[in-house]
Design a protein around this motif. Structure first.
Motif, mmCIF file in Angstrom:
data_model
loop_
_atom_site.group_PDB
_atom_site.id
_atom_site.type_symbol
_atom_site.label_atom_id
_atom_site.label_comp_id
_atom_site.label_asym_id
_atom_site.label_seq_id
_atom_site.Cartn_x
_atom_site.Cartn_y
_atom_site.Cartn_z
ATOM 1 N N VAL A 81 0.827 -1.206 0.000
ATOM 2 C CA VAL A 81 0.000 0.000 0.000
ATOM 3 C C VAL A 81 0.859 1.253 0.000
ATOM 4 N N HIS A 82 1.880 1.244 0.840
ATOM 5 C CA HIS A 82 2.665 2.472 0.957
ATOM 6 C C HIS A 82 3.686 2.618 -0.155
ATOM 7 N N ALA A 83 4.042 1.498 -0.773
ATOM 8 C CA ALA A 83 5.019 1.566 -1.855
ATOM 9 C C ALA A 83 4.364 1.995 -3.167
ATOM 10 N N ARG A 84 3.042 2.060 -3.171
ATOM 11 C CA ARG A 84 2.333 2.489 -4.381
ATOM 12 C C ARG A 84 2.837 3.817 -4.901
ATOM 13 N N LYS A 85 3.125 4.713 -3.940
ATOM 14 C CA LYS A 85 3.482 6.066 -4.368
ATOM 15 C C LYS A 85 4.981 6.218 -4.573
ATOM 16 N N VAL A 86 5.707 5.128 -4.473
ATOM 17 C CA VAL A 86 7.170 5.223 -4.498
ATOM 18 C C VAL A 86 7.705 4.349 -5.633
ATOM 19 N N PRO A 87 8.573 4.881 -6.485
ATOM 20 C CA PRO A 87 9.150 4.038 -7.538
ATOM 21 C C PRO A 87 10.192 3.094 -6.952
ATOM 22 N N LEU A 88 9.950 1.797 -7.126
ATOM 23 C CA LEU A 88 10.837 0.814 -6.515
ATOM 24 C C LEU A 88 11.845 0.306 -7.528
ATOM 25 N N GLY A 89 13.064 0.097 -7.067
ATOM 26 C CA GLY A 89 14.090 -0.488 -7.919
ATOM 27 C C GLY A 89 13.774 -1.952 -8.172
ATOM 28 N N PRO A 90 14.394 -2.513 -9.195
ATOM 29 C CA PRO A 90 14.100 -3.904 -9.571
ATOM 30 C C PRO A 90 14.536 -4.906 -8.500
ATOM 31 N N ASP A 91 15.454 -4.505 -7.650
ATOM 32 C CA ASP A 91 15.909 -5.479 -6.652
ATOM 33 C C ASP A 91 15.050 -5.503 -5.399
ATOM 34 N N VAL A 92 14.002 -4.716 -5.385
ATOM 35 C CA VAL A 92 13.190 -4.655 -4.171
ATOM 36 C C VAL A 92 12.087 -5.703 -4.209
ATOM 37 N N ASP A 93 12.146 -6.612 -3.272
ATOM 38 C CA ASP A 93 11.091 -7.603 -3.138
ATOM 39 C C ASP A 93 10.415 -7.368 -1.780
ATOM 40 N N LEU A 94 9.189 -6.897 -1.860
ATOM 41 C CA LEU A 94 8.503 -6.530 -0.608
ATOM 42 C C LEU A 94 8.368 -7.715 0.331
ATOM 43 N N ARG A 95 8.301 -8.885 -0.275
ATOM 44 C CA ARG A 95 8.162 -10.070 0.542
ATOM 45 C C ARG A 95 9.367 -10.251 1.446
ATOM 46 N N ILE A 96 10.516 -9.995 0.877
ATOM 47 C CA ILE A 96 11.737 -10.152 1.679
ATOM 48 C C ILE A 96 11.808 -9.063 2.753
ATOM 49 N N ILE A 97 11.369 -7.893 2.392
ATOM 50 C CA ILE A 97 11.360 -6.831 3.406
ATOM 51 C C ILE A 97 10.388 -7.202 4.525
ATOM 52 N N ALA A 98 9.266 -7.768 4.154
ATOM 53 C CA ALA A 98 8.288 -8.179 5.160
ATOM 54 C C ALA A 98 8.907 -9.187 6.113
ATOM 55 N N ARG A 99 9.693 -10.085 5.551
ATOM 56 C CA ARG A 99 10.341 -11.090 6.396
ATOM 57 C C ARG A 99 11.328 -10.491 7.355
ATOM 58 N N GLY A 100 11.992 -9.466 6.932
ATOM 59 C CA GLY A 100 13.032 -8.885 7.776
ATOM 60 C C GLY A 100 12.507 -7.880 8.779
ATOM 61 N N THR A 101 11.201 -7.740 8.870
ATOM 62 C CA THR A 101 10.662 -6.719 9.760
ATOM 63 C C THR A 101 9.681 -7.285 10.779
ATOM 64 N N PRO A 102 10.065 -8.357 11.473
ATOM 65 C CA PRO A 102 9.127 -8.926 12.442
ATOM 66 C C PRO A 102 8.801 -7.923 13.538
ATOM 67 N N GLY A 103 7.552 -7.873 13.914
ATOM 68 C CA GLY A 103 7.158 -6.994 15.008
ATOM 69 C C GLY A 103 6.855 -5.574 14.588
#
Ligand SMILES: Nc1ncnc2c1ncn2[C@@H]1O[C@H](COP(=O)(O)OP(=O)(O)OP(=O)(O)O)[C@@H](O)[C@H]1O
Ligand SMILES: [Zn+2]
Length: 642
Positions: A339-361
């Motif tokens: 939802v929040h990345a909608r307004k942001v241009p993401l680089g090709p190496d960005v995988d939100l899933r991996i970021i989700a994994r690294g952000t417990p809590g």
């Protein structure tokens, strides 16, 4: 509005002049006051002659009820302590304190201090009444509720991610607001209020706004603390104003953030509670009863302390609907990032899933903050996209930063919590008469890093000895698992509440429920009802107390050993579950059983990848492992996992 300010100005000026007049009129009398010995002063206080005192450093000005003025000096080192002040107040003496080193003129002025304070307050009010316009929000009357209109950006359910259960529960309210007649015609009972319960930053405010946005109705927002920061009677009248305003704008949503600020149980706390707050709360209750369910006003309130709320608030016809808004799990985090990345241009190496994994809590707000920080970092160095690297740096910033609102776990804590909770659950499965597991989660809640919920969550009315022993064992399962995996020197204080629970349960078993042969069927406690609630006291001889201690200890030690044995005997299950928790964070009872067997959970979405299954949880930043998992010791099958 300018008019009101003008009037205020003139009134204040008038009052000031009046005050000055009075000052010079009878100021003199105080200046030539006679001295009084300190002991005489105390005597006069006791006999009730003193009407007012002004404390000015070591000098105390005393005015007797018959209008005489005295001055007394406090003996060196003597402090007018609280008890004396209390006595003064109890005797009806008006007590004022002054800054030291003031001249006679100012000490006279101080007699007028309350008067000036009142004027100050009044100015403050006038400002508030007009000041609501800040930020474009429309302030109205005294209620301070802000009306957020479409101008502030319409929020819809699409903007709220990762809390689907809560959204579903609120769907009905949206339907009702869109078409109130339809519902009332069928005689359906519409809730008047919904209480959103969850930790900070999970999107409660956002959710409430989304209801209004979806239904296309006005949204009023006010914080519970706006009602109570004021003076007696004001809170109540604000509540009244707020409801009046809401009625004029119905159908609409009124959102009360931090309702616990007004909604705490009445009559608790020191000094007999807070009259102002109680009055406000009573007014809120009255107002909520006072409008009809079909008027189209829905009161949505938010709290993270539902336990302190006055039960009257939760009664039918008030906030009878509670909606849980928990911190997001791994999938929820991915969606919120989306939802929040909608307004942001993401680089090709960005995988939100991996970021989700690294952000417990992380809470929703933390994640929003994360995306924002990453975008800022990228912009600062003139990048066209936000890359993974930016997210990593932003994550550090969010985790360290003061803005963090929720409890954020490190990878190590996450791992420890996974084993801890798995320990509870596995022991729970293998002991007789144990409640089935309803849900296991390693998402932090309150001060706990993880929770294992059993069904039924409430205590049963009767509990067999066997079931109690099983409970003891499963409660010790968490700590037992920590010890087996990480070694006895690495167990954490995370078992704090487990230990408390076990101690209470074991104590009740032996001292109240006759479940210890040594102590027999005797109740060794007595219960006292007092204004603090009921309290149990041991009512046993020195000797029996000792045996109680021994027996409690025996039960707990046995439970701990039993838990360890069960975990060792079922180590593969334990590993499977811990890994499953690391991967999915929350598992229902059913999914848990599948994971234990080595299958994938059913509800886990199937856009699946067996690729990153199992062991290494990719983390956003490589966290140096401080704790090396110990080889489980003692008669254990070798367990080559992790
Ligand atoms: N589930 C979510 N989906 C999308 N964004 C979210 C979510 N939860 C929080 N946010 C983001 O975090 C911000 C703050 O959330 P919000 O103020 O609604 O939390 P809250 O639960 O009301 O917090 P508090 O209890 O501190 O008032 C939101 O404006 C939004 O940007
Ligand atoms: Zn535990």
């Amino acid at each position: 509005m300018g008019n009101a300010r003008n009037i205020a100005f003139w009134v204040v000026l008038f009052l000031l002049i009046l005050a000055l007049f009075n000052l010079f009129g009878n100021g003199q009398t105080t200046m030539n006051s006679r001295t009084l010995s300190y002991s005489d002063f105390i005597q006069k206080v006791d006999s009730g002659e003193v009407g007012a005192v002004v404390i000015d450093g070591e000098q105390v000005q005393v005015q007797t009820r018959d209008g005489q003025n005295w001055v007394t000096i406090k003996p060196e080192g003597e402090v007018l302590n609280e008890t004396l002040i209390d006595t003064l107040i109890a005797k009806g003496v008006s007590v004022k304190a002054e800054r030291q080193q003031q001249s006679g003129f100012f000490s006279v002025l101080s007699l007028w201090l309350p008067f000036l304070v009142l004027i100050g307050i009044w100015i403050f009010f006038m400002n508030r009444m007009q000041g609501g316009g800040r930020g474009g929000a429309m302030g109205f009357g005294k209620s301070r509720a802000k009306l957020l209109t479409e101008k502030h950006g319409r929020v819809t359910f699409d903007d709220v991610a990762g809390i689907d259960e809560a959204k579903e529960e609120l769907e009905e309210i949206v339907e009702f607001l869109r078409n109130p007649q339809k519902f009332s015609r069928l005689g359906g009972k519409i809730p008047k209020g919904a209480l959103l319960v969850g930790p900070p930053g999970t999107g409660k405010t956002l959710l409430a706004r989304a209801i209004a946005g979806e239904a296309g109705v006005p949204f009023f927002t006010i914080s519970g603390s706006d009602f109570v920061e004021m003076f007696v009677g004001v809170g109540a009248s604000r509540v009244r104003d707020m409801f009046e305003q809401a009625k004029k704008n119905a159908p609409c949503i009124v959102f009360i953030d931090e309702i616990d600020a007004v909604g705490r149980s009445r009559g608790v706390g020191y000094g007999g509670g807070n009259d102002e707050r109680e009055q406000t709360l009573n007014q809120l209750l009255v107002e909520m009863d006072g409008f009809e369910a079909n008027e189209g006003i829905i009161i949505v309130a938010a709290t993270n302390r539902p336990d302190v709320l006055d039960p009257a608030l939760l009664r039918p016809g008030r906030f009878d609907r509670q909606v849980q808004v928990p911190n997001p799990d791994i999938k929820g985090r991915e969606k919120i990032l989306g939802v929040h990345a909608r307004k942001v241009p993401l680089g090709p190496d960005v995988d939100l899933r991996i970021i989700a994994r690294g952000t417990p809590g992380f809470s929703g707000a933390d994640l929003a903050n994360l995306v924002n920080e990453a975008a800022l970092l990228a912009a600062r160095i003139g990048k066209r996209f936000v890359t993974l690297d930016d997210f990593e740096k932003a994550k550090d910033k969010v985790m360290m930063g003061p803005e963090r609102r929720s409890m954020v776990m490190t990878e190590d804590e996450k791992k420890l919590t996974a084993y801890h909770e798995a320990g509870h659950a596995i022991v729970g499965i293998h002991v007789p008469q144990h409640d089935p597991v309803h849900k296991v989660t390693i998402i932090p809640r309150g001060r706990a890093l993880g929770v294992t919920f059993y069904l039924p969550e409430r205590d049963k009315l009767s509990l067999t000895r066997e079931a109690a022993l099983s409970k003891l064992a499963s409660a010790m399962g968490g700590k037992a698992a920590e010890e087996l995996v990480f070694g006895p020197e690495n167990v954490t204080n995370g078992a704090y509440s487990d230990i408390q629970h076990v101690t209470n349960l074991a104590t009740a078993m032996v001292s109240q429920w006759g479940m210890s042969d040594k102590l027999g069927n005797i109740n060794y406690t007595s219960t006292q009802e007092s204004f603090l609630g009921s309290q149990s006291h041991f009512n046993a001889s020195e000797e029996s107390r000792e045996i109680i201690d021994q027996e409690v200890r025996r039960l707990v030690d046995e439970a701990y050993d039993r838990a360890k044995t069960i975990l060792k005997d079922n180590w593969q299950e334990m590993e499977n579950l811990a890994q499953g928790l690391l991967e999915y964070e929350t598992l229902t009872g059913e999914d848990m059983m599948r994971v234990i067997r080595g299958d994938a959970p059913k509800t886990g979405d199937d856009d699946d990848d067996s690729s990153d299954k199992g062991s290494a949880v990719p983390s956003l930043t490589a966290i140096p492992k401080t704790k090396k998992p110990k080889e489980p010791k003692g008669g254990l099958e070798p367990e080559p996992s992790a």
